[in-house]
Write an enzyme that holds these catalytic residues in place. Structure first.
Site, PDB file in Angstrom:
ATOM      1  CB  CYS A   1      -0.904  -0.019   1.231  1.00  0.00           C
ATOM      2  SG  CYS A   1      -1.966   1.442   1.339  1.00  0.00           S
TER       3      CYS A   1
ATOM      4  CG  HIS B   1      -1.631  -1.842  -9.594  1.00  0.00           C
ATOM      5  ND1 HIS B   1      -2.500  -1.038  -8.888  1.00  0.00           N
ATOM      6  CD2 HIS B   1      -0.677  -2.224  -8.713  1.00  0.00           C
ATOM      7  CE1 HIS B   1      -2.083  -0.918  -7.636  1.00  0.00           C
ATOM      8  NE2 HIS B   1      -0.971  -1.639  -7.501  1.00  0.00           N
TER       9      HIS B   1
ATOM     10  CD  GLU C   1      -7.038   1.313  -3.117  1.00  0.00           C
ATOM     11  OE1 GLU C   1      -6.828   0.407  -2.286  1.00  0.00           O
ATOM     12  OE2 GLU C   1      -6.692   2.488  -2.943  1.00  0.00           O
TER      13      GLU C   1
ATOM     14  CB  CYS D   1      -4.410   3.583  -5.512  1.00  0.00           C
ATOM     15  SG  CYS D   1      -3.660   1.950  -5.365  1.00  0.00           S
TER      16      CYS D   1
ATOM     17  N   GLY E   1      -0.950   2.152  -7.196  1.00  0.00           N
ATOM     18  CA  GLY E   1      -1.617   2.340  -8.491  1.00  0.00           C
ATOM     19  C   GLY E   1      -0.970   3.455  -9.286  1.00  0.00           C
TER      20      GLY E   1
HETATM   21  N1  LIG Z   1      -6.385  -2.460  -2.494  1.00  0.00           N
HETATM   22  C1  LIG Z   1      -4.988  -2.787  -2.562  1.00  0.00           C
HETATM   23  C2  LIG Z   1      -4.231  -2.447  -1.316  1.00  0.00           C
HETATM   24  C3  LIG Z   1      -4.194  -0.954  -1.009  1.00  0.00           C
HETATM   25  C4  LIG Z   1      -3.419  -0.107  -2.014  1.00  0.00           C
HETATM   26  C5  LIG Z   1      -3.310   1.321  -1.581  1.00  0.00           C
HETATM   27  N2  LIG Z   1      -4.462   2.081  -1.406  1.00  0.00           N
HETATM   28  C6  LIG Z   1      -2.136   2.085  -2.120  1.00  0.00           C
HETATM   29  O1  LIG Z   1      -2.046   3.286  -1.804  1.00  0.00           O
HETATM   30  O2  LIG Z   1      -1.262   1.519  -2.770  1.00  0.00           O
HETATM   31  C7  LIG Z   1      -4.807  -4.303  -2.858  1.00  0.00           C
HETATM   32  O3  LIG Z   1      -5.635  -5.126  -2.429  1.00  0.00           O
HETATM   33  O4  LIG Z   1      -3.836  -4.640  -3.524  1.00  0.00           O
END
Ligand SMILES: N[C@@H](CCC[C@H](N)C(=O)O)C(=O)O
Length: 286
Positions: free
Chosen positions: A75, A166, A215, A224, A227
């Site tokens: 994250c 991603h 997400e 993200c 992301g």
């Molecule tokens: N939803 C993601 C984990 C969280 C990612 C985050 N918000 C970021 O800032 O990178 C997953 O399940 O991979």
């Protein structure tokens, strides 16, 4: 049970942070607790929960749980907040230090103003690009602008792992991106056996991207970090941006500066903020 917490956000991507240096929780309690604290009506309200824990392998450890209780491996926004928390709460006593995640180790550098951390730069390590590394089903090749069938037509996908998966799609107009139509569909698509974070990107110039995200495990969020790194890597792979040049990624909650350098490392710089501290009263069912 009374659980002390800190709510923090990175560009509006908010998590409830628990300091496991002081709190003892069993493994079975973590997913239900994440769902509870993240609930905006009956909990505190956030995109998920992040644990800051002691570890022998790095200066500090981090685990991230999405809003639905699933565990992510990395994250980006969470890493910057963990770095701020660790520095300001004296879990570390230096400005550059290592953080362990389920995806491996990163190095964070905090930028301090008047004793408080304002922004953080994280060396996010190397992106993974081979299809099994994402993971995505199919041949062991890179997935760069590959036609991807959806209920709304065929979109070209570029797949990047930043320790978590991603899928990046390019659009002409970021406001018109089919985020709510395709986000929930693609995040659970069987071609991504572990699910995927879904990003729509509009290229503004070789150094500027507009970005929206659905997400995995949390739905639409304001930002993200992993992301944004994936979008920058994807944009270099697709010839829109250049290796070694800082790219400003405009997210709903603010900007991140991302650079994919000549040594194949991805760097992320951005803000981290503390919202509140308090005590969560956890009523465990059964
Ligand atoms: N939803 C993601 C984990 C969280 C990612 C985050 N918000 C970021 O800032 O990178 C997953 O399940 O991979």
């Amino acid at each position: 049970m009374e659980i002390p917490y800190t709510k923090m956000h990175g560009l509006g991507n908010s998590y409830i942070y628990l300091n496991l240096y002081d709190i003892d929780l069993s493994e079975e309690e973590l997913a239900p607790l994440a769902i509870k604290v993240a609930d905006v009506n009956t909990g505190i309200g956030a995109d998920g929960m992040i644990l800051i824990h002691p570890t022998e392998e790095a200066d500090v450890g981090m685990r991230i749980f999405n809003k639905d209780g699933s565990e992510g491996k990395n994250c980006g926004n969470g890493l910057r907040c963990v770095a701020k928390y660790a520095y300001e709460n004296s879990l570390v006593h230096k400005e550059t230090f290592t953080i362990e995640t389920k995806a491996g180790f990163v190095t964070a550098e905090v930028h301090v103003q008047d004793g408080a951390v304002s922004t953080v730069t994280v060396d996010m390590g190397e992106p993974k690009l081979q299809r099994p590394e994402i993971p995505m089903v199919g041949e062991d090749v890179k997935v760069i602008s590959e036609p991807f069938e959806t209920s709304q037509g065929v979109y070209d996908v570029t797949a990047v792992s930043m320790g978590n998966p991603h899928a990046v799609f390019y659009v002409e107009d970021i406001e018109g991106a089919p985020l709510y139509e395709l986000g929930p569909e693609i995040t659970d698509d069987k071609r991504f056996p572990e699910g995927v974070n879904v990003e729509f990107v509009q290229v503004a110039s070789t150094t500027e991207l507009h970005f929206r995200v659905w997400e995995r495990g949390s739905g639409v969020t304001q930002a993200c970090g992993t992301g944004a790194c994936a979008a920058a890597v994807s944009s270099v792979l697709n010839g829109y941006c250049n290796v070694g040049e800082p790219i400003t990624v405009h997210l709903a909650g603010g900007d991140l500066i991302i650079k994919w350098d000549e040594e194949n490392h991805v760097w992320m710089t951005g803000a981290a903020e503390t919202v509140a501290t308090g005590v969560y009263y956890w009523k465990q069912e059964n």
